[in-house]
Design an enzyme around this catalytic site. Structure first.
Site, PDB file in Angstrom:
ATOM      1  N   SER A  11      -1.229  -7.133  -2.835  1.00 37.30           N
ATOM      2  CA  SER A  11      -0.276  -7.198  -2.409  1.00 37.30           C
ATOM      3  C   SER A  11       0.010  -7.927  -1.453  1.00 37.30           C
ATOM      4  CB  SER A  11      -0.602  -5.689  -2.012  1.00 37.30           C
ATOM      5  OG  SER A  11       0.423  -5.752  -0.545  1.00 37.30           O
ATOM      6  N   HIS A  36       1.389  -6.787  -6.764  1.00 34.62           N
ATOM      7  CA  HIS A  36       1.576  -5.800  -5.798  1.00 34.62           C
ATOM      8  C   HIS A  36       2.763  -6.095  -5.150  1.00 34.62           C
ATOM      9  CE1 HIS A  36       1.370  -1.426  -4.865  1.00 34.62           C
ATOM     10  NE2 HIS A  36       1.409  -2.071  -3.448  1.00 34.62           N
ATOM     11  N   ASP A  38       5.881  -4.902  -2.069  1.00 36.46           N
ATOM     12  CA  ASP A  38       6.020  -3.499  -1.375  1.00 36.46           C
ATOM     13  C   ASP A  38       7.613  -3.555  -0.188  1.00 36.46           C
ATOM     14  OD1 ASP A  38       3.554  -2.338  -0.757  1.00 36.46           O
ATOM     15  OD2 ASP A  38       2.350  -3.699  -0.166  1.00 36.46           O
ATOM     16  N   MET A  40      10.544  -1.550   1.837  1.00 34.09           N
ATOM     17  CA  MET A  40       9.791  -0.887   2.615  1.00 34.09           C
ATOM     18  C   MET A  40      12.018  -0.742   3.304  1.00 34.09           C
ATOM     19  SD  MET A  40       7.022  -1.709   4.669  1.00 34.09           S
ATOM     20  CE  MET A  40       5.529  -1.671   3.574  1.00 34.09           C
ATOM     21  N   HIS A  69       6.966  -1.535  -5.299  1.00 33.40           N
ATOM     22  CA  HIS A  69       5.949  -0.007  -4.748  1.00 33.40           C
ATOM     23  C   HIS A  69       7.188   0.302  -3.764  1.00 33.40           C
ATOM     24  CE1 HIS A  69       3.135   2.433  -1.996  1.00 33.40           C
ATOM     25  NE2 HIS A  69       4.748   2.886  -2.654  1.00 33.40           N
ATOM     26  N   MET A  71       9.335   1.668  -0.903  1.00 27.42           N
ATOM     27  CA  MET A  71       8.790   3.245  -0.635  1.00 27.42           C
ATOM     28  C   MET A  71      10.185   2.925   0.822  1.00 27.42           C
ATOM     29  SD  MET A  71       5.332   1.261   1.378  1.00 27.42           S
ATOM     30  CE  MET A  71       5.114  -0.478   0.045  1.00 27.42           C
ATOM     31  N   MET A 140      -1.588   6.631  -2.360  1.00 32.15           N
ATOM     32  CA  MET A 140      -1.668   6.294  -1.314  1.00 32.15           C
ATOM     33  C   MET A 140      -3.278   6.624  -0.065  1.00 32.15           C
ATOM     34  SD  MET A 140       0.803   4.044  -0.947  1.00 32.15           S
ATOM     35  CE  MET A 140       0.261   3.583   0.273  1.00 32.15           C
ATOM     36  N   ASP A 178      -4.001   2.625  -2.815  1.00 30.53           N
ATOM     37  CA  ASP A 178      -2.781   1.414  -2.229  1.00 30.53           C
ATOM     38  C   ASP A 178      -3.309   1.615  -0.544  1.00 30.53           C
ATOM     39  OD1 ASP A 178      -1.237  -0.424  -1.069  1.00 30.53           O
ATOM     40  OD2 ASP A 178       0.181   0.458  -2.334  1.00 30.53           O
TER      41      ASP A 178
HETATM   42  C1  DX5 Z   1       1.557  -0.035   2.531  1.00 31.54           C
HETATM   43  C2  DX5 Z   1       1.743  -1.005   1.472  1.00 31.54           C
HETATM   44  C3  DX5 Z   1       0.615  -1.618   0.929  1.00 31.54           C
HETATM   45  C4  DX5 Z   1      -0.181  -2.552   1.759  1.00 31.54           C
HETATM   46  C5  DX5 Z   1      -1.720  -2.494   1.843  1.00 31.54           C
HETATM   47  O1  DX5 Z   1       2.617   1.040   2.754  1.00 31.54           O
HETATM   48  O2  DX5 Z   1       1.952  -0.105   0.296  1.00 31.54           O
HETATM   49  O3  DX5 Z   1       0.436  -1.937  -0.193  1.00 31.54           O
HETATM   50  O4  DX5 Z   1       0.282  -3.912   1.630  1.00 31.54           O
HETATM   51  O5  DX5 Z   1      -1.963  -3.537   2.374  1.00 31.54           O
HETATM   52  P1  DX5 Z   1      -3.763  -3.582   3.394  1.00 31.54           P
HETATM   53  O6  DX5 Z   1      -4.410  -3.702   1.969  1.00 31.54           O
HETATM   54  O7  DX5 Z   1      -3.558  -4.148   4.142  1.00 31.54           O
HETATM   55  O8  DX5 Z   1      -3.780  -1.982   3.728  1.00 31.54           O
HETATM   56 ZN    ZN Z   2       1.894  -0.820  -1.907  1.00 29.90          ZN
END
Ligand code: DX5
Ligand code: ZN
Length: 222
Positions: A11, A36, A38, A40, A69, A71, A140, A178
């Site tokens: 990620s 991956h 993320d 947000m 992903h 969010m 998650m 994740d």
């Molecule tokens: C959290 C994300 C993850 C995050 C994981 O909301 O969806 O993908 O980057 O990070 P680590 O591996 O540090 O928990």
């Molecule tokens: Zn993620």
């Protein structure tokens, strides 16, 4: 679940954004299976990260699939943008999609791999009516919004249940985890049935570098 099929999805949330292309190349050289991304929006989760422009910039610098992903609130509004930017798969939260079936069909029509995500508090049963329509379920293992959080072990029985559902309904569907995934927690999730591991801090935050971190992660699930 035999270990050799376990895939790694670093990620980039934990990467150094000032040299993102380089970091993705390091992960690719170290044997990453996909990247991956993320996304947000500060509404669905209390943090803001990156959008389609970053996906567009990454597309030409790696051969790896880009997994987005989302969010974000109202993901339907942005599916076309992520597809156009070069996403290979688009993952939406069950909790954020009011018309989940329609959203999943929309991703399918865009020709992208379809993923559905469930938060730690969301039960496996909500997947029952959509499992046949997806290529991937992401569980998650932390609450979404931040990297570097602690793995929530109470998600393990749910991973087991979802693995059983997948074997019954759609054996080819991937089961990804994740959040808080490292060499200690990865084997627990693989044993429960996960076959794709997302890891941010454990890959990009490692003092010995991305290559060593990924080797350690891989070795933990062999
Ligand atoms: C959290 C994300 C993850 C995050 C994981 O909301 O969806 O993908 O980057 O990070 P680590 O591996 O540090 O928990
Ligand atoms: Zn993620």
């Amino acid at each position: 679940m035999s270990a050799h099929v376990v895939k790694l999805a670093p990620s980039i949330l934990a990467a150094d954004f000032a040299r993102l292309g380089e970091q993705v190349a390091e992960a690719e050289r170290a044997g990453a299976d996909r990247i991956h991304v993320d996304v947000m929006d500060g509404h669905f989760v209390p943090n803001i990260s990156i959008g389609p422009v970053v996906v567009k910039s990454l597309r030409p610098v790696t051969r790896l699939p880009l997994e987005c992903h989302l969010m974000i609130a109202d993901p339907d509004l942005y599916l076309d943008d992520f597809a156009a930017a070069g996403a290979d798969s688009i993952l939406v939260h069950q909790e954020g999609a009011i018309n989940l079936h329609r959203t999943l069909q929309h991703i399918r029509k865009l020709g992208k791999r379809v993923g559905v995500v469930v938060n730690p508090a969301t039960p496996a049963v909500v997947l029952q009516e959509v499992l046949a329509d997806v290529d991937l379920v992401l569980v998650m293992t932390v609450n979404p919004g931040f990297g570097g959080q602690q793995f929530i072990a109470s998600t393990l029985p749910k991973i087991r249940r979802i693995r059983q559902m997948i074997e019954q309904v759609k054996p080819g569907c991937e089961l990804e985890v994740d959040g808080g995934i490292d060499a200690h927690t990865a084997p627990q999730t693989v044993q429960a049935g996960a076959n794709v591991l997302v890891a941010g801090s454990a890959v990009f935050g490692d003092k010995e570098g991305v290559g060593a971190a990924m080797q350690r992660l891989k070795a933990s699930v062999v």
